[in-house]
Design a protein around this motif. Structure first.
Motif, PDB file in Angstrom:
ATOM      1  N   ASN A   8      37.580  34.010  30.083  1.00 29.69           N
ATOM      2  CA  ASN A   8      38.541  34.303  29.839  1.00 29.69           C
ATOM      3  C   ASN A   8      39.918  33.878  29.921  1.00 29.69           C
ATOM      4  O   ASN A   8      40.555  32.966  29.123  1.00 29.69           O
ATOM      5  CB  ASN A   8      39.146  35.927  29.261  1.00 29.69           C
ATOM      6  CG  ASN A   8      37.755  36.106  28.273  1.00 29.69           C
ATOM      7  OD1 ASN A   8      37.779  35.955  27.292  1.00 29.69           O
ATOM      8  ND2 ASN A   8      37.449  37.128  28.900  1.00 29.69           N
ATOM      9  N   CYS A   9      40.011  33.178  31.420  1.00 31.00           N
ATOM     10  CA  CYS A   9      41.102  33.106  32.008  1.00 31.00           C
ATOM     11  C   CYS A   9      40.761  32.039  33.339  1.00 31.00           C
ATOM     12  O   CYS A   9      41.843  30.986  34.051  1.00 31.00           O
ATOM     13  CB  CYS A   9      42.244  34.285  33.132  1.00 31.00           C
ATOM     14  SG  CYS A   9      40.964  34.985  34.368  1.00 31.00           S
ATOM     15  N   GLY A  10      39.588  31.388  33.218  1.00 31.67           N
ATOM     16  CA  GLY A  10      39.449  30.749  34.133  1.00 31.67           C
ATOM     17  C   GLY A  10      39.069  31.143  35.397  1.00 31.67           C
ATOM     18  O   GLY A  10      39.098  29.942  36.540  1.00 31.67           O
ATOM     19  N   LEU A  11      39.527  32.212  36.116  1.00 28.09           N
ATOM     20  CA  LEU A  11      39.412  32.365  37.290  1.00 28.09           C
ATOM     21  C   LEU A  11      38.009  33.001  38.384  1.00 28.09           C
ATOM     22  O   LEU A  11      37.216  33.689  37.599  1.00 28.09           O
ATOM     23  CB  LEU A  11      40.398  34.296  37.980  1.00 28.09           C
ATOM     24  CG  LEU A  11      42.614  33.607  37.232  1.00 28.09           C
ATOM     25  CD1 LEU A  11      42.544  34.935  37.718  1.00 28.09           C
ATOM     26  CD2 LEU A  11      42.303  32.418  38.710  1.00 28.09           C
ATOM     27  N   TYR A  60      41.836  43.832  36.052  1.00 27.58           N
ATOM     28  CA  TYR A  60      42.854  43.869  36.564  1.00 27.58           C
ATOM     29  C   TYR A  60      43.434  42.239  36.513  1.00 27.58           C
ATOM     30  O   TYR A  60      44.313  42.331  37.016  1.00 27.58           O
ATOM     31  CB  TYR A  60      42.898  44.069  37.951  1.00 27.58           C
ATOM     32  CG  TYR A  60      42.866  44.982  39.079  1.00 27.58           C
ATOM     33  CD1 TYR A  60      44.601  46.310  39.465  1.00 27.58           C
ATOM     34  CD2 TYR A  60      41.512  45.976  38.808  1.00 27.58           C
ATOM     35  CE1 TYR A  60      44.088  47.682  39.963  1.00 27.58           C
ATOM     36  CE2 TYR A  60      41.515  46.753  39.654  1.00 27.58           C
ATOM     37  CZ  TYR A  60      42.538  48.238  40.000  1.00 27.58           C
ATOM     38  OH  TYR A  60      42.428  49.273  40.403  1.00 27.58           O
ATOM     39  N   GLY A  61      43.166  41.731  36.250  1.00 24.34           N
ATOM     40  CA  GLY A  61      43.550  40.482  35.691  1.00 24.34           C
ATOM     41  C   GLY A  61      43.752  40.078  34.498  1.00 24.34           C
ATOM     42  O   GLY A  61      44.950  41.276  33.696  1.00 24.34           O
ATOM     43  N   CYS A  62      43.175  38.779  33.326  1.00 26.93           N
ATOM     44  CA  CYS A  62      43.036  39.541  31.692  1.00 26.93           C
ATOM     45  C   CYS A  62      43.061  40.717  30.559  1.00 26.93           C
ATOM     46  O   CYS A  62      43.422  40.470  29.170  1.00 26.93           O
ATOM     47  CB  CYS A  62      43.309  38.097  31.317  1.00 26.93           C
ATOM     48  SG  CYS A  62      41.056  37.922  31.463  1.00 26.93           S
ATOM     49  N   LYS A  64      40.493  41.177  29.599  1.00 24.93           N
ATOM     50  CA  LYS A  64      38.515  40.481  28.510  1.00 24.93           C
ATOM     51  C   LYS A  64      38.025  41.350  29.222  1.00 24.93           C
ATOM     52  O   LYS A  64      37.075  40.400  30.154  1.00 24.93           O
ATOM     53  CB  LYS A  64      39.294  39.809  28.401  1.00 24.93           C
ATOM     54  CG  LYS A  64      40.609  39.325  27.607  1.00 24.93           C
ATOM     55  CD  LYS A  64      40.901  39.938  26.821  1.00 24.93           C
ATOM     56  CE  LYS A  64      42.335  39.495  25.331  1.00 24.93           C
ATOM     57  NZ  LYS A  64      42.576  40.661  24.487  1.00 24.93           N
TER      58      LYS A  64
END
Lengths: 106, 187
Positions: A8-11, A60-62, A64
């Protein structure tokens, strides 16, 4: 340390940024289903030593959900893919077969 | 609307200067970010485009940051946040969206100086090497035991947002991380 790439956020997210969601690709048996099916849906998990498909949330990020394929014994990650997928994508199956030629989806 | 920020005037020094930045207007917008109507509403409210994945765009009055595939955080003047929400609601009326003034749910910090990257790198599982992380990127992550988000301004100083309820914890973690004698010297 397990590192999964959130689609979803590519991290490439560290395990401590994620929260686990258990086995992926379960079929839900809800009201009106057979008792045995409902019991299986609630309690019975494959829990394999080896290739496993899992749900993870980038808590802890997006925030999703996404799905991951990894080896529970070696911690090798075969790939991650969107949560809106009902079965493992072909490229991930190919990657698993390259490492485990006799593996087959159950 | 709160008249007082979480830790008014709190400062700490050492490897980097930590300071609480006082009241900051923040508006959360949840919507379909790929829709042209959303882009138009964001442009009308902030004057800028919808940022790409994990990016933050600084504007004249604040910034617009990508938080999730369906979520933006808009930074603006504290007393302008309600007007920002009204503007977004007017332009997105009838669509599936959510715009909320979250200013008073957050605390806002600056980490500045030569050791700023190092102070943060000790607390978050993020590669903060200058080649990996620089101005323009918004990073939501874990800071010690709580969620936080940070980015770098064009002036190489770090801005950090956390929930107001953990403002003291976050400030103390940063202050301890910045104590003299704690250099790692990696960057």
């Amino acid at each position: 340390m397990l590192i999964l790439t959130c689609p979803n956020c590519g991290l490439a997210a560290d395990e401590t940024e994620l929260s686990p969601g258990g086995e992926a690709h379960l079929k839900r048996f809800g009201p009106g289903s057979e008792d045995a099916d409902f019991e299986g849906y609630l309690f019975h998990r494959a829990n394999p030593k080896g290739v496993h498909f899992e749900r993870w949330r980038h808590a802890y990020g997006c925030g999703k959900w996404f799905l991951a394929a990894r080896d529970t014994a070696t911690l090798e990650v075969f790939g991650t893919y969107p949560a809106q997928t009902t079965e493992p994508p072909a490229e991930i199956i190919t990657r698993i077969r390259a490492r485990h030629p006799d593996w087959s989806p159950t | 609307m709160s008249e007082m920020s979480a830790l008014p005037g709190a400062v700490a020094g050492g490897l980097a200067d930590i300071s609480e930045l006082g009241l900051q207007g923040m508006v959360t917008l949840k919507a379909d970010l790929s829709a042209p109507e959303t882009a138009a509403a964001v442009r009308a409210a902030t004057g800028t485009a919808v940022p790409d994945r994990r990016r933050i765009i600084e504007t004249e009055t604040g910034a617009v940051a990508w938080m999730a595939p369906d979520e933006l955080l808009i930074l603006c003047a504290h007393d302008g946040a309600d007007a920002m929400v009204t503007s977004l609601c007017n332009t997105l009326k009838g669509r599936h969206y959510l715009a909320v003034n979250v200013s008073d749910a957050r605390a806002f910090f600056a980490i500045e100086g030569r050791g700023a990257r190092e102070v943060l790198a000790k607390l978050a599982p993020v590669d903060l090497h200058p080649e990996s992380f620089g101005p323009g990127e918004m990073r939501r992550t874990r800071l010690a035991q709580v969620p936080a988000a940070f980015w770098m301004t064009s002036g190489d100083s770090i801005r950090l947002i956390c929930f107001r309820s953990v403002a003291r914890y976050v400030f103390d973690c940063l202050a301890i991380s910045a104590r003299d004698g704690g250099e790692v010297g990696y960057f």
